[in-house]
Design a protein around this motif. Structure first.
Motif, PDB file in Angstrom:
ATOM      1  N   GLY A 152       0.790  -1.255   0.069  1.00 13.00           N
ATOM      2  CA  GLY A 152       0.149   0.015  -0.101  1.00 13.00           C
ATOM      3  C   GLY A 152       1.064   1.332   0.156  1.00 13.00           C
ATOM      4  N   TRP A 199       2.687   3.063  -5.559  1.00 11.59           N
ATOM      5  CA  TRP A 199       1.815   3.232  -6.707  1.00 11.59           C
ATOM      6  C   TRP A 199       1.221   2.000  -7.318  1.00 11.59           C
ATOM      7  N   ASP A 231       0.834  -0.865  -5.886  1.00 11.09           N
ATOM      8  CA  ASP A 231      -0.023  -1.713  -4.937  1.00 11.09           C
ATOM      9  C   ASP A 231      -1.538  -1.600  -5.594  1.00 11.09           C
ATOM     10  N   GLU A 232      -1.874  -0.408  -6.268  1.00 12.08           N
ATOM     11  CA  GLU A 232      -3.184  -0.028  -6.641  1.00 12.08           C
ATOM     12  C   GLU A 232      -3.444  -1.440  -7.696  1.00 12.08           C
ATOM     13  N   TYR A 233      -2.724  -2.048  -8.327  1.00 13.90           N
ATOM     14  CA  TYR A 233      -3.001  -2.836  -9.356  1.00 13.90           C
ATOM     15  C   TYR A 233      -2.928  -4.592  -8.901  1.00 13.90           C
TER      16      TYR A 233
END
Length: 284
Positions: free
Chosen positions: A85, A88, A90-92
């Motif tokens: 988290g 960036w 980690d958004e995927y």
């Protein structure tokens, strides 16, 4: 907390380095578990990257393993401080396969990056149209939302160029990759023009191996070599149809450094390479 099913490449690397230190010290997992007042299974999970470990415990193990390499211990503690988290990519997570996330993570933390690309342009140097065409050509055909997620992720990897101190990048690309009309003539020309543009950045060195080269013929491997804060923490990523392979054994690092050096020796100088790309783009 239950063990992670899919540790990141860096989490696995942290555990692997702790395992190397233990093996070098001649200590058993049971002995390490006794030091930390835990069980042997937890040590196995830590060394596989499936369970995190605190800085305090890393330092405690380092003393137990008689490791006096302060720089290495600090580097391992820095990895231990990272968490999901935080970045960036980690958004995927849950949208793209872990391999995509691990490559972004590898590039983000690298001090320098070396690429060898025989038939495609390195991901961080691709235009959106070029990436879109590549992912649309995957078989079996990907759903539209999967293609878009992959393209978006690939474009965001370029964020490494926007940092105050971007990593140095050396990319050796074969002429075959330049000649491929990925996405059609217009998209291919746009890609070549973008390559010329990025090759003029001070941190980026782009070199081309022409078809006329008579010294280098290993065109089967797509290699990403990520240099770390310490040479022993360098990592190689070999791309393949199954998603790629991360290597960190000393022999593998040395072999791939040699491969990259040979590719560089067979390539044109950066200025010649820019001119070479320009002539190909002009003829499209």
């Amino acid at each position: 907390m239950p063990p992670r099913d899919n540790p990141t490449a860096r989490q696995a690397r942290l555990g692997g380095e702790l395992r190397k230190l233990r093996d070098r010290a001649g200590k058993t997992a049971r002995e390490a578990a006794g030091l930390l007042s835990t069980d042997q299974a937890k040590i196995s999970h830590i060394e596989a990257g499936r369970i995190g470990i605190s800085e305090e415990r890393i330092r405690k193990l380092a003393v137990f393993y008689a490791c006096d390499d302060a720089e290495l211990i600090e580097a391992l503690c820095a990895i231990a401080r990272e968490h999901r988290g935080q970045y960036w990519w980690d958004e995927y997570r849950g949208i793209l396969s872990p391999n995509f996330l691990d490559i972004a993570e590898l590039e983000h933390h690298a001090q320098y990056l070396r690429y060898l690309q025989p038939v495609t342009i390195p991901g961080v140097l691709q235009t959106e149209d070029y990436a879109q065409a590549l992912f649309n050509s995957v078989l079996p055909k990907l759903p539209a939302d999967e293609v878009q997620a992959r393209v978006d992720h690939r474009m965001r990897r370029k964020g490494i160029f926007d940092r105050e101190n971007p990593p140095e990048i050396e990319a050796v690309v074969h002429e075959a990759a330049l000649r491929m009309r990925v996405g059609g003539r217009k998209a291919a020309r746009k890609q070549l023009e973008y390559l010329i543009e990025v090759s003029e950045r001070p941190e980026t060195m782009l070199r081309i191996i022409p078809f006329a080269n008579e010294d280098f013929f290993d065109l089967t491997r797509t290699v990403l070599y990520a240099g770390s804060v310490l040479p022993q923490l360098d990592t190689v990523h070999i791309d393949n149809l199954s998603g790629g392979l991360f290597l960190d054994a000393a022999a593998e690092l040395e072999k791939n450094r040699t491969l990259l050096d040979l590719a560089e020796q067979a390539s044109l100088e950066p200025d010649e390479s820019r001119s070479f790309i320009h002539h190909i783009a002009r003829d499209l």
